[in-house]
Scaffold this active site. Sequence first.
Site, PDB file in Angstrom:
ATOM      1  N   GLY A  17       0.769  14.852  11.203  1.00  9.99           N
ATOM      2  CA  GLY A  17      -0.500  14.779  10.945  1.00  9.99           C
ATOM      3  C   GLY A  17      -1.070  15.846  10.274  1.00  9.99           C
ATOM      4  O   GLY A  17      -2.199  16.204  10.777  1.00  9.99           O
ATOM      5  N   SER A  18      -0.460  16.348   9.412  1.00  6.29           N
ATOM      6  CA  SER A  18      -1.300  17.301   8.648  1.00  6.29           C
ATOM      7  C   SER A  18      -2.442  16.944   7.771  1.00  6.29           C
ATOM      8  O   SER A  18      -3.485  17.868   7.724  1.00  6.29           O
ATOM      9  CB  SER A  18       0.033  18.131   7.627  1.00  6.29           C
ATOM     10  OG  SER A  18       0.097  17.268   6.651  1.00  6.29           O
ATOM     11  N   ASN A  19      -2.489  15.762   7.556  1.00  2.79           N
ATOM     12  CA  ASN A  19      -3.638  15.258   6.918  1.00  2.79           C
ATOM     13  C   ASN A  19      -4.900  15.110   8.092  1.00  2.79           C
ATOM     14  O   ASN A  19      -6.215  15.448   7.676  1.00  2.79           O
ATOM     15  CB  ASN A  19      -3.352  13.819   6.375  1.00  2.79           C
ATOM     16  CG  ASN A  19      -3.032  14.039   4.704  1.00  2.79           C
ATOM     17  OD1 ASN A  19      -3.632  14.440   3.826  1.00  2.79           O
ATOM     18  ND2 ASN A  19      -1.666  13.558   4.649  1.00  2.79           N
ATOM     19  N   LEU A  95       2.719   4.435   9.819  1.00  3.99           N
ATOM     20  CA  LEU A  95       3.973   3.784   9.300  1.00  3.99           C
ATOM     21  C   LEU A  95       4.003   2.130   9.450  1.00  3.99           C
ATOM     22  O   LEU A  95       4.556   1.413   9.059  1.00  3.99           O
ATOM     23  CB  LEU A  95       5.346   4.206   9.440  1.00  3.99           C
ATOM     24  CG  LEU A  95       5.623   5.693   9.012  1.00  3.99           C
ATOM     25  CD1 LEU A  95       6.979   6.086   9.506  1.00  3.99           C
ATOM     26  CD2 LEU A  95       5.507   5.453   7.527  1.00  3.99           C
ATOM     27  N   ASN A 112      -6.483   4.439   3.237  1.00  8.48           N
ATOM     28  CA  ASN A 112      -5.039   4.854   3.512  1.00  8.48           C
ATOM     29  C   ASN A 112      -4.979   6.122   2.241  1.00  8.48           C
ATOM     30  O   ASN A 112      -5.487   6.127   1.296  1.00  8.48           O
ATOM     31  CB  ASN A 112      -3.892   3.908   3.026  1.00  8.48           C
ATOM     32  CG  ASN A 112      -2.655   4.510   3.244  1.00  8.48           C
ATOM     33  OD1 ASN A 112      -1.995   5.042   4.133  1.00  8.48           O
ATOM     34  ND2 ASN A 112      -1.704   4.017   2.183  1.00  8.48           N
ATOM     35  N   HIS A 114      -1.722   7.977  -0.015  1.00  9.39           N
ATOM     36  CA  HIS A 114      -0.451   7.715  -0.363  1.00  9.39           C
ATOM     37  C   HIS A 114      -0.155   8.844  -1.209  1.00  9.39           C
ATOM     38  O   HIS A 114      -0.746   9.121  -2.172  1.00  9.39           O
ATOM     39  CB  HIS A 114      -0.526   6.231  -1.054  1.00  9.39           C
ATOM     40  CG  HIS A 114       1.239   6.111  -1.373  1.00  9.39           C
ATOM     41  ND1 HIS A 114       2.222   5.462  -0.658  1.00  9.39           N
ATOM     42  CD2 HIS A 114       1.831   6.188  -2.616  1.00  9.39           C
ATOM     43  CE1 HIS A 114       3.070   5.242  -0.984  1.00  9.39           C
ATOM     44  NE2 HIS A 114       2.768   5.745  -2.510  1.00  9.39           N
ATOM     45  N   ASP A 155      -0.237  -0.639  -0.327  1.00  6.27           N
ATOM     46  CA  ASP A 155      -0.463   0.218  -1.467  1.00  6.27           C
ATOM     47  C   ASP A 155      -0.952  -0.304  -2.442  1.00  6.27           C
ATOM     48  O   ASP A 155      -1.087  -0.205  -3.302  1.00  6.27           O
ATOM     49  CB  ASP A 155       0.706   1.150  -1.766  1.00  6.27           C
ATOM     50  CG  ASP A 155       1.467   1.907  -0.790  1.00  6.27           C
ATOM     51  OD1 ASP A 155       0.853   2.246   0.104  1.00  6.27           O
ATOM     52  OD2 ASP A 155       2.432   2.141  -0.760  1.00  6.27           O
ATOM     53  N   GLU A 185      -3.258  16.564  -1.463  1.00  7.89           N
ATOM     54  CA  GLU A 185      -3.727  15.289  -0.333  1.00  7.89           C
ATOM     55  C   GLU A 185      -4.642  15.757   0.551  1.00  7.89           C
ATOM     56  O   GLU A 185      -5.615  15.137   0.730  1.00  7.89           O
ATOM     57  CB  GLU A 185      -2.481  14.996   0.486  1.00  7.89           C
ATOM     58  CG  GLU A 185      -1.164  14.138  -0.256  1.00  7.89           C
ATOM     59  CD  GLU A 185      -0.344  13.559   0.802  1.00  7.89           C
ATOM     60  OE1 GLU A 185      -0.657  13.028   1.667  1.00  7.89           O
ATOM     61  OE2 GLU A 185       0.885  13.795   0.347  1.00  7.89           O
TER      62      GLU A 185
HETATM   63  C1  GRF Z   1       1.369  12.133   4.065  1.00  2.00           C
HETATM   64  O1  GRF Z   1       2.391  12.348   2.591  1.00  2.00           O
HETATM   65  C2  GRF Z   1       0.777  10.849   3.288  1.00  2.00           C
HETATM   66  O2  GRF Z   1       0.387  10.820   1.888  1.00  2.00           O
HETATM   67  C3  GRF Z   1       1.587   9.564   3.793  1.00  2.00           C
HETATM   68  O3  GRF Z   1       2.282  10.063   4.782  1.00  2.00           O
HETATM   69  C4  GRF Z   1       2.113  11.520   4.843  1.00  2.00           C
HETATM   70  C5  GRF Z   1       1.811  12.064   5.985  1.00  2.00           C
HETATM   71  O4  GRF Z   1       1.914  13.314   6.197  1.00  2.00           O
HETATM   72  N1  GRF Z   1       0.913   8.277   3.815  1.00  2.00           N
HETATM   73  P1  GRF Z   1       0.991  14.148   7.352  1.00  2.00           P
HETATM   74  O5  GRF Z   1       1.547  13.510   8.830  1.00  2.00           O
HETATM   75  O6  GRF Z   1      -0.264  13.822   7.395  1.00  2.00           O
HETATM   76  O7  GRF Z   1       1.552  15.619   7.489  1.00  2.00           O
END
Ligand code: GRF
Length: 199
Positions: A17-19, A95, A112, A114, A155, A185
């Site tokens: 969940g870093s995003n 996922l 999404n 990617h 995708d 990202e």
């Molecule tokens: C990221 O690389 C995103 O692009 C992909 O899954 C990863 C998720 O990373 N879809 P995080 O859980 O947000 O750290």
Amino acid sequence: MQNAQKKRIAVLCSGSGSNLQALIDAEKENKFNGEICLVIASNPNAYALERAKQNNIQTAVFYLSTFATPELRDNAITNLLNLHNIDLVVLAGYLGILTPDFFANFTNPIINIHPSLLPKFGGAGMHGLAVHTAVINAKETHSGATVHYVDCGIDTGCIIAQDSLEILSTDTPEILQQRMLHQIEHPLLVKAVTQLCSE
Ligand code: GRF
């Protein structure tokens, strides 16, 4: 713009969940006209859930194995999204593959992120380190990330934003993955959500 109603955002995750964290931080800094109202995880161990709880964001887990079919899972997810009047769904490391039922029951935008320059290195099996390993093995000079609308393919949806970096001789898949997350990202996803919240 100042008077426009905030977009209600749900973020779907499966892992760290870093995003999601980048979006939480950006919301705190008022970078976009939206509110993260709900975080949904595909498994109970996703650290994204912890990040949400630390920020008083409501969470839910929809574990595929507890549903008879992926369609039943997606019906349960979309019912919750609609109950929360969600305007925008962000898949950030989610996922699960969305079934047609998802799109039939939830009609607001779904995006999404990617970790490659789509259409390169996308599709079935292309997630996590597999993407960065394939990029390095293909001796690409650059890689990047893509934010796109989600459609029934994997995708394949219309691209909203992309950004890239140069691949260094010191990059392993693990190093490239971390550089991609932090350098590309996180700011790219915030930029895309900012754009969508202003529409
Ligand atoms: C990221 O690389 C995103 O692009 C992909 O899954 C990863 C998720 O990373 N879809 P995080 O859980 O947000 O750290």
